[in-house]
Write a protein that holds these residues in place. Structure first.
Motif, PDB file in Angstrom:
ATOM      1  N   LEU A 407      40.274  37.230  50.730  1.00  0.00           N
ATOM      2  CA  LEU A 407      40.687  38.209  49.957  1.00  0.00           C
ATOM      3  C   LEU A 407      40.537  39.371  50.580  1.00  0.00           C
ATOM      4  CD1 LEU A 407      40.254  37.475  46.206  1.00  0.00           C
ATOM      5  CD2 LEU A 407      42.357  37.118  47.530  1.00  0.00           C
ATOM      6  N   ASP A 408      41.434  40.325  50.768  1.00  0.00           N
ATOM      7  CA  ASP A 408      41.342  41.869  51.708  1.00  0.00           C
ATOM      8  C   ASP A 408      40.576  42.756  50.657  1.00  0.00           C
ATOM      9  OD1 ASP A 408      42.991  42.958  49.801  1.00  0.00           O
ATOM     10  OD2 ASP A 408      44.762  42.192  50.990  1.00  0.00           O
ATOM     11  N   GLU A 409      40.019  43.555  51.150  1.00  0.00           N
ATOM     12  CA  GLU A 409      38.981  44.639  50.433  1.00  0.00           C
ATOM     13  C   GLU A 409      39.831  45.302  49.187  1.00  0.00           C
ATOM     14  OE1 GLU A 409      36.459  48.443  51.098  1.00  0.00           O
ATOM     15  OE2 GLU A 409      37.216  47.533  52.766  1.00  0.00           O
ATOM     16  N   ASP A 410      41.255  45.497  49.136  1.00  0.00           N
ATOM     17  CA  ASP A 410      41.745  46.161  47.887  1.00  0.00           C
ATOM     18  C   ASP A 410      41.716  45.191  46.969  1.00  0.00           C
ATOM     19  OD1 ASP A 410      42.225  48.398  49.269  1.00  0.00           O
ATOM     20  OD2 ASP A 410      44.281  47.953  49.871  1.00  0.00           O
ATOM     21  N   THR A 411      41.989  43.856  47.382  1.00  0.00           N
ATOM     22  CA  THR A 411      42.351  42.818  46.352  1.00  0.00           C
ATOM     23  C   THR A 411      40.840  42.489  45.533  1.00  0.00           C
ATOM     24  OG1 THR A 411      43.701  41.866  47.458  1.00  0.00           O
ATOM     25  CG2 THR A 411      43.034  40.452  45.556  1.00  0.00           C
ATOM     26  N   LEU A 412      39.765  42.691  46.403  1.00  0.00           N
ATOM     27  CA  LEU A 412      38.357  42.442  45.837  1.00  0.00           C
ATOM     28  C   LEU A 412      38.013  43.522  44.943  1.00  0.00           C
ATOM     29  CD1 LEU A 412      36.826  40.942  49.109  1.00  0.00           C
ATOM     30  CD2 LEU A 412      36.962  39.882  46.893  1.00  0.00           C
ATOM     31  N   ASN A 413      38.656  44.562  45.224  1.00  0.00           N
ATOM     32  CA  ASN A 413      38.377  45.662  44.100  1.00  0.00           C
ATOM     33  C   ASN A 413      39.055  45.607  42.799  1.00  0.00           C
ATOM     34  OD1 ASN A 413      36.181  46.892  45.777  1.00  0.00           O
ATOM     35  ND2 ASN A 413      37.740  47.915  46.831  1.00  0.00           N
ATOM     36  N   ASN A 414      39.900  44.717  42.924  1.00  0.00           N
ATOM     37  CA  ASN A 414      40.779  44.586  41.623  1.00  0.00           C
ATOM     38  C   ASN A 414      39.779  44.326  40.499  1.00  0.00           C
ATOM     39  OD1 ASN A 414      42.467  42.673  39.681  1.00  0.00           O
ATOM     40  ND2 ASN A 414      43.742  44.262  40.430  1.00  0.00           N
ATOM     41  N   THR A 415      40.031  44.951  39.110  1.00  0.00           N
ATOM     42  CA  THR A 415      39.292  44.490  37.964  1.00  0.00           C
ATOM     43  C   THR A 415      39.291  43.077  37.542  1.00  0.00           C
ATOM     44  OG1 THR A 415      39.669  46.678  37.176  1.00  0.00           O
ATOM     45  CG2 THR A 415      38.813  44.999  35.487  1.00  0.00           C
ATOM     46  N   GLU A 416      40.440  42.450  37.745  1.00  0.00           N
ATOM     47  CA  GLU A 416      40.620  40.953  37.340  1.00  0.00           C
ATOM     48  C   GLU A 416      39.835  40.271  38.133  1.00  0.00           C
ATOM     49  OE1 GLU A 416      43.524  37.702  35.440  1.00  0.00           O
ATOM     50  OE2 GLU A 416      44.394  39.931  36.135  1.00  0.00           O
ATOM     51  N   VAL A 417      40.018  40.395  39.633  1.00  0.00           N
ATOM     52  CA  VAL A 417      39.106  39.692  40.539  1.00  0.00           C
ATOM     53  C   VAL A 417      37.777  39.846  40.514  1.00  0.00           C
ATOM     54  CG1 VAL A 417      38.848  39.329  43.077  1.00  0.00           C
ATOM     55  CG2 VAL A 417      41.284  39.946  42.178  1.00  0.00           C
TER      56      VAL A 417
END
Length: 531
Positions: A407-417
């Motif tokens: 996962l890229d950094e933006d996705t890793l910072n997602n609350t659900e992730v």
């Protein structure tokens, strides 16, 4: 009751029970079906399988296992097993399996009795996990293609019964979904009795907060309808597959009362589906209507078909209008409660239409909108995993830690992730996995190109044969609508798994039964060849 009637009843119930895809944990028999044990349709199909084996054993009915089917199952099983064994041998994330609270005392006792020594928690969890993913991978073939083949065997000479099961089953299930949706209309309108009814019924029809996570919640935090389903997108998937079968009743039935009732159900079903505010629901509902209009290319001389097409299109427009009017009134009521009592204006309605289009259609192209971040991030990660492991993949059921690492950094910072990562650390891979946000991308990453091609071959072959039949027999309205529903099933696989509602595997069996016996010249039911 004859054996056929028993089977028809069970298959009919399976068709209705697709509206219960996540039954309460207390009703599940997990060791039997794995992920499929969550679906009510699984149990009626399993009873159908057991009954079929019983009558086969007592020579009350004989089934022929065609060599092509046998060869296909052997090849697919072999490629999946090789892929999984290869994946387990090279799996670098075993330390994530147990989590912080793993415990399986029954398995520990069994292994201790066999080896006469204590087994560490880590070793125990690895053995448990490895056998479970292997079992699930192989039993999945039985509960998917196996059940489809069973449906095919029962109906390859009785295709007239398919129409009855599909029509009656769709009407009953849609009536239940609409009935519960009407209660939601009152709930979002602020009626206390509706809140009490939903609070009582929801834990009965689907699980609540599985494994102490937030999903599925008792109440959705936003103005999103979901009727009997655990989340709004499930309602959308159900509707876009069911609508074509309800259209078939409207187009072909000579019973005026049935046509009127079906028309009302279609309008209300489309309305509450639009009120789900789900991109899946809105986009695929539009595709339903687009496919219907495309059918006019081969039905342009059929005035009756054209009239009915205009009629169901108007029903769709009225449903959309009802959605906008209802939403505007709910928002107005909320404004009244907050003492902002401006009357509803025409401009507000126009703004609501614009807002609906922005939230549910154009937002699909924006990565930062709604759930796009994690969905597109996971799909991209799956494709990257496939590129790195093109032939065999990384093994079915092993993708979760691989996806997290891609996962890229933006996705890793997602609350659900972040919640996924937290749950995996606490509960382990033995209990938590990342959802399949796309059947095709997930399968490519897990099993590689060889298994993927084998998996898709009979699915696409059926689509080709249905389209070929329609071109040669444009008057067969039921097969036309069946094909629209089948196409919608395939399209839902872009953003979720084909196993979501169990609809797809029942339709796959019905579809092969239809193309098995349809004569391309005169539309009579007769055997034309063996598949």
């Amino acid at each position: 009751m004859s054996s056929n009637k028993y089977i028809d009843s069970l298959i009919g119930l399976s068709f209705i029970f697709v509206i219960f895809p996540v039954i309460p944990m207390s009703l599940r028999i997990g060791f039997l079906g794995g992920e499929f044990s969550a679906k009510a349709s699984f149990y009626t199909l399993l009873l159908c399988l057991i009954y079929s084996i019983w009558i086969q054993r007592h020579k009350l009915c004989q089934y022929k296992l065609y060599w092509k089917m046998l060869l296909y199952i052997v090849l697919l099983s072999l490629t999946i097993t090789v892929s999984l064994v290869h994946g387990l041998v090279n799996f670098p994330y075993y330390e994530l399996i147990p989590g912080s609270d793993y415990g399986n005392h029954k398995l520990a006792s069994i292994l201790q009795a066999i080896f006469n020594q204590d087994i560490s928690e880590y070793t125990l969890s690895v053995i448990h996990f490895s056998f479970r993913v292997l079992k699930n991978s192989l039993t999945q073939l039985i509960f998917t293609f196996g059940f489809s083949y069973l449906v095919f065997c029962w109906y390859k000479y009785r295709t007239e019964i398919i129409l009855k099961i599909v029509s009656i089953g769709s009407l009953i299930s849609a009536s239940l979904v609409v009935g519960f949706g009407i209660i939601e209309l009152f709930y979002f309108g602020g009626q206390q009795w509706a809140l009490s009814v939903l609070t009582y019924i929801r834990p009965i029809v689907h699980a609540i907060e599985i494994n102490n996570t937030w999903w599925p919640p008792l109440f959705w935090p936003e103005l999103q309808f979901r009727s009997l389903f655990p989340e709004p997108s499930f309602l959308g998937i159900y509707t876009v597959i069911t609508i074509p079968f309800l259209w078939n009743i409207i187009f072909t039935s000579k019973n005026k009362k049935l046509v009127v009732y079906s028309s009302i159900i279609v309008m209300l079903l489309e309305m509450i589906t639009l009120l789900a505010n789900s991109r899946t629901a809105t986009i695929f509902l539009l595709i339903d209507h687009i496919l219907l209009i495309l059918v006019l290319c081969i039905q342009f001389r059929n005035k009756r078909f054209i009239i009915h097409t205009v009629f169901v299109t108007l029903i769709g427009l009225f449903a959309f209008l009802g959605n906008i009017v209802y939403t505007s009134n709910v928002l107005y009521t909320q404004n009244v409660l907050t003492k902002d009592t401006k009357n509803i204006s025409t401009q507000q309605v126009v703004n609501q239409i614009s807002s609906y289009g922005e939230n549910n259609i154009t937002s699909l192209s924006k990565k930062s909108s709604r759930s796009n971040n994690q969905r597109y991030g996971v799909m991209k990660a799956d494709l990257n995993i496939f590129i790195e492991n093109p032939l065999l993949g990384i093994g079915q059921g092993l993708r979760t830690p691989y996806v997290l690492n891609h996962l890229d950094e933006d996705t890793l910072n997602n609350t659900e992730v972040k919640m996924w990562i937290n749950n995996i650390k606490n509960k382990g891979l033995i209990n938590i996995s990342i959802p399949m946000l796309g059947e095709y991308t997930s399968r490519l990453s897990e099993t590689g190109i060889i298994s993927f091609v084998l998996f898709m071959a009979p699915i696409l072959l059926l689509l080709f044969r249905l389209l070929k039949y329609i071109i040669q027999n444009s008057k067969d309205t039921f097969v036309i609508f069946f094909t629209i529903a089948y196409i919608e099933c395939l399209l839902t696989g872009i953003g979720t798994t084909l196993n979501e509602l169990y609809y797809f595997w029942i339709l796959l069996g019905f579809g092969y039964a239809l193309v098995y016996v349809k004569n391309a010249c005169n539309n009579k039911v007769e055997e034309v060849r063996e598949y």
